[in-house]
Design a protein around this motif. Structure first.
Motif, mmCIF file in Angstrom:
data_model
loop_
_atom_site.group_PDB
_atom_site.id
_atom_site.type_symbol
_atom_site.label_atom_id
_atom_site.label_comp_id
_atom_site.label_asym_id
_atom_site.label_seq_id
_atom_site.Cartn_x
_atom_site.Cartn_y
_atom_site.Cartn_z
ATOM 1 N N VAL A 21 0.833 -1.205 0.000
ATOM 2 C CA VAL A 21 0.000 0.000 0.000
ATOM 3 C C VAL A 21 0.870 1.259 0.000
ATOM 4 O O VAL A 21 0.586 2.230 -0.732
ATOM 5 N N ALA A 22 1.942 1.260 0.774
ATOM 6 C CA ALA A 22 2.849 2.412 0.808
ATOM 7 C C ALA A 22 3.447 2.655 -0.572
ATOM 8 O O ALA A 22 3.569 3.811 -1.030
ATOM 9 N N ALA A 23 3.820 1.579 -1.254
ATOM 10 C CA ALA A 23 4.390 1.714 -2.597
ATOM 11 C C ALA A 23 3.349 2.224 -3.591
ATOM 12 O O ALA A 23 3.647 3.072 -4.436
ATOM 13 N N LEU A 24 2.112 1.729 -3.487
ATOM 14 C CA LEU A 24 1.053 2.186 -4.381
ATOM 15 C C LEU A 24 0.774 3.673 -4.179
ATOM 16 O O LEU A 24 0.579 4.419 -5.152
ATOM 17 N N ARG A 25 0.759 4.106 -2.944
ATOM 18 C CA ARG A 25 0.547 5.534 -2.667
ATOM 19 C C ARG A 25 1.689 6.388 -3.189
ATOM 20 O O ARG A 25 1.527 7.580 -3.444
ATOM 21 N N ASP A 26 2.841 5.748 -3.381
ATOM 22 C CA ASP A 26 4.018 6.444 -3.896
ATOM 23 C C ASP A 26 4.082 6.414 -5.416
ATOM 24 O O ASP A 26 5.049 6.899 -6.004
ATOM 25 N N GLY A 27 3.071 5.801 -6.053
ATOM 26 C CA GLY A 27 3.021 5.771 -7.512
ATOM 27 C C GLY A 27 3.482 4.479 -8.153
ATOM 28 O O GLY A 27 3.721 4.440 -9.366
ATOM 29 N N ALA A 28 3.596 3.410 -7.374
ATOM 30 C CA ALA A 28 4.034 2.127 -7.930
ATOM 31 C C ALA A 28 2.935 1.493 -8.777
ATOM 32 O O ALA A 28 1.744 1.738 -8.580
ATOM 33 N N ILE A 29 3.355 0.664 -9.729
ATOM 34 C CA ILE A 29 2.414 -0.164 -10.480
ATOM 35 C C ILE A 29 2.739 -1.623 -10.186
ATOM 36 O O ILE A 29 3.888 -1.965 -9.868
ATOM 37 N N MET A 30 1.741 -2.484 -10.265
ATOM 38 C CA MET A 30 1.934 -3.867 -9.850
ATOM 39 C C MET A 30 1.265 -4.849 -10.802
ATOM 40 O O MET A 30 0.339 -4.508 -11.546
ATOM 41 N N LEU A 31 1.757 -6.068 -10.755
ATOM 42 C CA LEU A 31 1.113 -7.222 -11.383
ATOM 43 C C LEU A 31 0.503 -8.014 -10.240
ATOM 44 O O LEU A 31 1.214 -8.384 -9.296
ATOM 45 N N TYR A 32 -0.803 -8.269 -10.303
ATOM 46 C CA TYR A 32 -1.449 -8.911 -9.151
ATOM 47 C C TYR A 32 -2.596 -9.813 -9.582
ATOM 48 O O TYR A 32 -3.183 -9.634 -10.655
ATOM 49 N N PRO A 33 -2.938 -10.799 -8.743
ATOM 50 C CA PRO A 33 -4.004 -11.736 -9.085
ATOM 51 C C PRO A 33 -5.379 -11.157 -8.761
ATOM 52 O O PRO A 33 -5.537 -10.360 -7.837
ATOM 53 N N THR A 34 -6.369 -11.569 -9.538
ATOM 54 C CA THR A 34 -7.760 -11.230 -9.259
ATOM 55 C C THR A 34 -8.566 -12.522 -9.350
ATOM 56 O O THR A 34 -7.988 -13.608 -9.465
ATOM 57 N N ASP A 35 -9.882 -12.419 -9.326
ATOM 58 C CA ASP A 35 -10.707 -13.620 -9.492
ATOM 59 C C ASP A 35 -10.845 -14.005 -10.959
ATOM 60 O O ASP A 35 -11.487 -15.004 -11.277
ATOM 61 N N THR A 36 -10.236 -13.217 -11.853
ATOM 62 C CA THR A 36 -10.164 -13.600 -13.270
ATOM 63 C C THR A 36 -8.682 -13.749 -13.624
ATOM 64 O O THR A 36 -8.004 -14.547 -13.040
ATOM 65 N N VAL A 37 -8.191 -12.960 -14.572
ATOM 66 C CA VAL A 37 -6.790 -13.059 -14.967
ATOM 67 C C VAL A 37 -5.901 -12.198 -14.073
ATOM 68 O O VAL A 37 -6.389 -11.370 -13.307
ATOM 69 N N TYR A 38 -4.583 -12.401 -14.190
ATOM 70 C CA TYR A 38 -3.651 -11.483 -13.549
ATOM 71 C C TYR A 38 -3.826 -10.108 -14.179
ATOM 72 O O TYR A 38 -4.081 -9.983 -15.384
ATOM 73 N N ALA A 39 -3.697 -9.074 -13.356
ATOM 74 C CA ALA A 39 -3.938 -7.713 -13.827
ATOM 75 C C ALA A 39 -2.744 -6.814 -13.536
ATOM 76 O O ALA A 39 -1.941 -7.082 -12.643
ATOM 77 N N ILE A 40 -2.649 -5.751 -14.312
ATOM 78 C CA ILE A 40 -1.710 -4.669 -14.031
ATOM 79 C C ILE A 40 -2.520 -3.587 -13.335
ATOM 80 O O ILE A 40 -3.611 -3.228 -13.788
ATOM 81 N N GLY A 41 -2.016 -3.079 -12.217
ATOM 82 C CA GLY A 41 -2.817 -2.128 -11.449
ATOM 83 C C GLY A 41 -1.999 -1.098 -10.722
ATOM 84 O O GLY A 41 -0.768 -1.173 -10.651
ATOM 85 N N CYS A 42 -2.723 -0.125 -10.177
ATOM 86 C CA CYS A 42 -2.119 0.955 -9.396
ATOM 87 C C CYS A 42 -3.234 1.660 -8.635
ATOM 88 O O CYS A 42 -4.427 1.333 -8.795
#
Length: 224
Positions: A21-42
């Motif tokens: 969460v600290a990294a996301l608030r700092d502007g990070a982008i991530m690859l993460y799992p969801t209930d469908t496909v892996y997603a790119i998010g921020c």
């Protein structure tokens, strides 16, 4: 180089969640799992991060981005939800459905369809995604980890397999998916769960009397 976080799927470690969460608030982008496909998010509210997601996916600013909310009431903060749509959505969330709805002023312009002023929103049935949304306090951008129509010929998004053929990134096994994005994102989230290759079902609810299925995916829904 991405930082890889291995999380428990049902009870994600609080310390790791706080770091993400600290990294996301700092502007990070991530690859993460969801209930469908892996997603790119921020973080939805990080303009610089949203721009980086667009650059990574090679999406122009007139292509709307989907984001994840924690609940139906959370959706109502970011979209105009009529009583008719509320009843329909209540039966489908959380789950693999993306709803196209008129956006409220809380949604950043960089995320919207600029002509229609609509947005795509999901409530995932996924423990790690839900924990991240709630800890962040903002919705999270969720665009599938594959190529858009604008980068179908982009070799970065069509990695080569052993037989020489190009493959959609979303079709890669998890270890190859992580390897592909290791230098492209800041964070990679692994909850140890099985990978799915099915996208969400998209339902256009901008006309609440005449909903339309724009894409049939994992979510099963039929118009009455």
């Amino acid at each position: 180089m991405a930082t890889i976080h291995k999380l428990h799927p049902d009870n994600p470690q609080p310390r790791a969640i706080a770091q993400i969460v600290a990294a996301l608030r700092d502007g990070a982008i991530m690859l993460y799992p969801t209930d469908t496909v892996y997603a790119i998010g921020c973080d939805l509210m990080s303009k610089s991060a949203v721009q980086r997601v667009r650059q990574l996916k090679q999406m122009s600013n007139d292509k709307p981005l989907t984001f994840l909310c924690s609940s139906l009431s959370n959706i109502a903060e970011y979209a105009d939800v009529t009583n008719v749509n509320y009843r329909l959505m209540k039966s489908l969330v959380p789950g693999p459905f993306t709803f196209i709805l008129p956006a409220t002023k809380l949604v950043p312009k960089l995320v919207l369809n600029p002509k229609r002023k609509t947005t795509g929103i999901r409530v995932p049935d996924h423990g790690v995604s839900q924990t991240l949304i709630e800890a962040l306090g903002n919705p999270i951008i969720s665009t599938s980890a594959n190529q858009s129509k604008e980068n179908l010929e982009d070799e970065d998004f069509m990695p080569q397999s052993k037989n020489g053929k190009r493959r959609n990134v979303c079709e890669l096994p998890k270890i190859e998916l992580f390897d592909h994005f290791y230098k492209l994102v800041d964070l990679i989230i692994d909850d140890g769960s099985d990978q799915t290759f099915e996208v969400s079902t998209i339902i256009d609810l901008t006309d609440d009397l005449h909903p339309q299925i724009l894409r049939q995916g994992l979510g099963k829904f039929e118009l009455s």
